[in-house]
Design an enzyme around this catalytic site. Structure first.
Site, PDB file in Angstrom:
ATOM      1  N   ASN A  12       0.850  -1.216   0.070  1.00  0.00           N
ATOM      2  CA  ASN A  12       0.187  -0.002   0.104  1.00  0.00           C
ATOM      3  C   ASN A  12       0.883   1.251   0.079  1.00  0.00           C
ATOM      4  OD1 ASN A  12      -1.896   2.102   0.574  1.00  0.00           O
ATOM      5  ND2 ASN A  12      -2.103   1.431   2.631  1.00  0.00           N
ATOM      6  N   TRP A  13       1.099   1.867  -1.080  1.00  0.00           N
ATOM      7  CA  TRP A  13       1.938   2.918  -1.262  1.00  0.00           C
ATOM      8  C   TRP A  13       1.507   4.149  -0.607  1.00  0.00           C
ATOM      9  CZ3 TRP A  13       4.021   3.301  -7.086  1.00  0.00           C
ATOM     10  CH2 TRP A  13       4.784   2.372  -7.386  1.00  0.00           C
ATOM     11  N   LYS A  14       0.216   4.135  -0.437  1.00  0.00           N
ATOM     12  CA  LYS A  14      -0.334   5.358   0.125  1.00  0.00           C
ATOM     13  C   LYS A  14      -0.159   6.626  -0.762  1.00  0.00           C
ATOM     14  CE  LYS A  14      -0.099   3.646   4.835  1.00  0.00           C
ATOM     15  NZ  LYS A  14      -0.142   3.619   6.343  1.00  0.00           N
ATOM     16  N   HIS A  99      -9.865   1.770   4.530  1.00  0.00           N
ATOM     17  CA  HIS A  99      -8.461   1.902   5.167  1.00  0.00           C
ATOM     18  C   HIS A  99      -8.754   3.004   6.386  1.00  0.00           C
ATOM     19  CE1 HIS A  99      -4.361   3.152   6.280  1.00  0.00           C
ATOM     20  NE2 HIS A  99      -3.808   2.054   5.611  1.00  0.00           N
ATOM     21  N   GLU A 101      -6.991   5.147   7.360  1.00  0.00           N
ATOM     22  CA  GLU A 101      -6.733   6.854   7.147  1.00  0.00           C
ATOM     23  C   GLU A 101      -7.966   7.317   6.375  1.00  0.00           C
ATOM     24  OE1 GLU A 101      -2.988   5.920   5.227  1.00  0.00           O
ATOM     25  OE2 GLU A 101      -2.152   5.558   7.116  1.00  0.00           O
ATOM     26  N   GLU A 171      -6.227  -4.467  10.135  1.00  0.00           N
ATOM     27  CA  GLU A 171      -4.914  -3.301  10.517  1.00  0.00           C
ATOM     28  C   GLU A 171      -5.405  -2.767  11.890  1.00  0.00           C
ATOM     29  OE1 GLU A 171      -2.718  -2.551   6.422  1.00  0.00           O
ATOM     30  OE2 GLU A 171      -4.166  -0.936   6.833  1.00  0.00           O
ATOM     31  N   GLY A 177       2.154   2.470  10.653  1.00  0.00           N
ATOM     32  CA  GLY A 177       3.028   3.494  10.639  1.00  0.00           C
ATOM     33  C   GLY A 177       3.783   4.001  11.870  1.00  0.00           C
ATOM     34  N   SER A 215       2.920  -2.050  10.466  1.00  0.00           N
ATOM     35  CA  SER A 215       4.364  -1.709  10.812  1.00  0.00           C
ATOM     36  C   SER A 215       4.956  -3.315  10.550  1.00  0.00           C
ATOM     37  CB  SER A 215       4.627  -1.590  12.346  1.00  0.00           C
ATOM     38  OG  SER A 215       4.200  -0.263  12.431  1.00  0.00           O
ATOM     39  N   GLY A 236       2.429  -1.099   4.401  1.00  0.00           N
ATOM     40  CA  GLY A 236       2.697   0.392   3.864  1.00  0.00           C
ATOM     41  C   GLY A 236       4.139   0.775   3.808  1.00  0.00           C
ATOM     42  N   GLY A 237       4.555   1.281   4.790  1.00  0.00           N
ATOM     43  CA  GLY A 237       6.168   1.860   4.568  1.00  0.00           C
ATOM     44  C   GLY A 237       7.169   0.933   3.941  1.00  0.00           C
TER      45      GLY A 237
HETATM   46  P1  PGA Z   1       2.376   0.501   7.639  1.00  0.00           P
HETATM   47  O1  PGA Z   1       1.009   0.683   6.979  1.00  0.00           O
HETATM   48  O2  PGA Z   1       2.998  -0.809   7.075  1.00  0.00           O
HETATM   49  O3  PGA Z   1       3.191   1.560   7.342  1.00  0.00           O
HETATM   50  O4  PGA Z   1       2.339   0.332   9.048  1.00  0.00           O
HETATM   51  C1  PGA Z   1       0.099  -0.384   6.627  1.00  0.00           C
HETATM   52  C2  PGA Z   1      -1.215   0.094   6.113  1.00  0.00           C
HETATM   53  O5  PGA Z   1      -1.529   1.361   6.362  1.00  0.00           O
HETATM   54  O6  PGA Z   1      -1.569  -0.461   5.135  1.00  0.00           O
END
Ligand code: PGA
Length: 260
Positions: A12-14, A99, A101, A171, A177, A215, A236-237
């Site tokens: 997930n590049w966001k 998600h 966010e 999640e 994050g 994470s 994500g990251g």
């Molecule tokens: P993260 O994000 O791996 O950076 O914690 C995961 C996500 O929000 O899909």
């Protein structure tokens, strides 16, 4: 104890990336993915403007691609929105919906998330439905209630056949994050709970892929992925670095837990 379901690892590049850096990242992932065992499925969910680039660079490779959101509407006067059918035009396999966010910053209710999952399915795109509790909810013992209600809202609008075609990602909001992953035991406990909810919808729904996100790193991936009800990850990251992302994919391979 691992399970027999094929593993799925989704990046997930966001809201990260530009054409030039994406090209380097995607080419690195494609190259590295060739060496992965066949039992691991790999995908990246990119910002909408880069779907065409993902299609061009990933087409014909074993890496699938997807979007990070779709509209609740099929089409119409909804400035700035992107319909599931548009995402499907670029051969996207997946679309993340719900998600945390988007729930937190864009006010998406579970009913909105359910409608998005429906639009994705109608367009032939697999929705990756995200659920997760905040730290406050976990500490007050409400995790099951929160994630159960988030999943139920989606299952309520889908037939059993449709529900069997979704992916669910657990999640925990406090792990996204933050560098603070849920422990394997914490994640497995919630996954088992979600698995039972899915099974209640129908036998064929019980086996939908259940991903853990929050994470995930090369260091903790194998331990998470060897849990009985964890079928892969939403990353994500760490998905922004080809080496880290590929190491996480490798950790999802059958036997990686024995070797590692
Ligand atoms: P993260 O994000 O791996 O950076 O914690 C995961 C996500 O929000 O899909």
């Amino acid at each position: 104890m691992s399970n027999q379901r094929a593993k799925l690892v989704v990046g997930n590049w966001k809201m990260h990336g530009r054409l030039a850096v994406n090209a380097v990242l995607l080419e690195g992932v494609v190259r590295g993915a060739q060496a992965l065992p066949q039992d691991v499925r790999v995908a990246v969910c990119v910002p909408h403007p880069y779907l065409a680039q993902a299609q061009a660079l990933l087409g014909g490779s074993r890496v699938a691609w997807g979007a990070q959101d779709v509209s609740v509407h099929e089409q119409g006067a909804y400035t700035g929105e992107v319909a599931a059918g548009m995402v499907a035009d670029f051969d996207a396999t997946y679309a993340i919906v719900g998600h945390s966010e988007r729930r937190a910053y864009h006010g998406e209710s579970s009913e909105v998330v359910a409608a998005k999952a429906q639009r994705a399915l109608e367009a032939g795109v697999t929705p990756i439905v995200c659920v997760g509790e905040t730290l406050e909810e976990r500490e007050s013992g409400a995790t099951g209630q929160v994630v159960g209600a988030q999943l139920d809202a989606v299952l309520a609008v889908l037939s059993a056949d449709e529900a069997a075609r979704i992916v669910v990602a657990y999640e925990p909001v406090w792990a996204i994050g933050t560098g603070r992953s849920a422990s394997s035991e914490q994640a497995q406990e919630v996954h088992a709970f979600l698995r039972a909810r899915l099974a209640a919808k129908g036998a064929q729904v019980a086996n939908v892929p259940l991903l853990y996100g929050g994470s995930v790193k090369p260091e903790n991936a194998a331990d998470l992925f060897r849990q009985a009800d964890i079928d892969g990850g939403l990353i994500g990251g760490a998905s922004l670095k080809a080496g880290d992302f590929l190491a996480i994919c490798a950790a999802a391979a059958a036997g990686a837990d024995i070797a590692g």
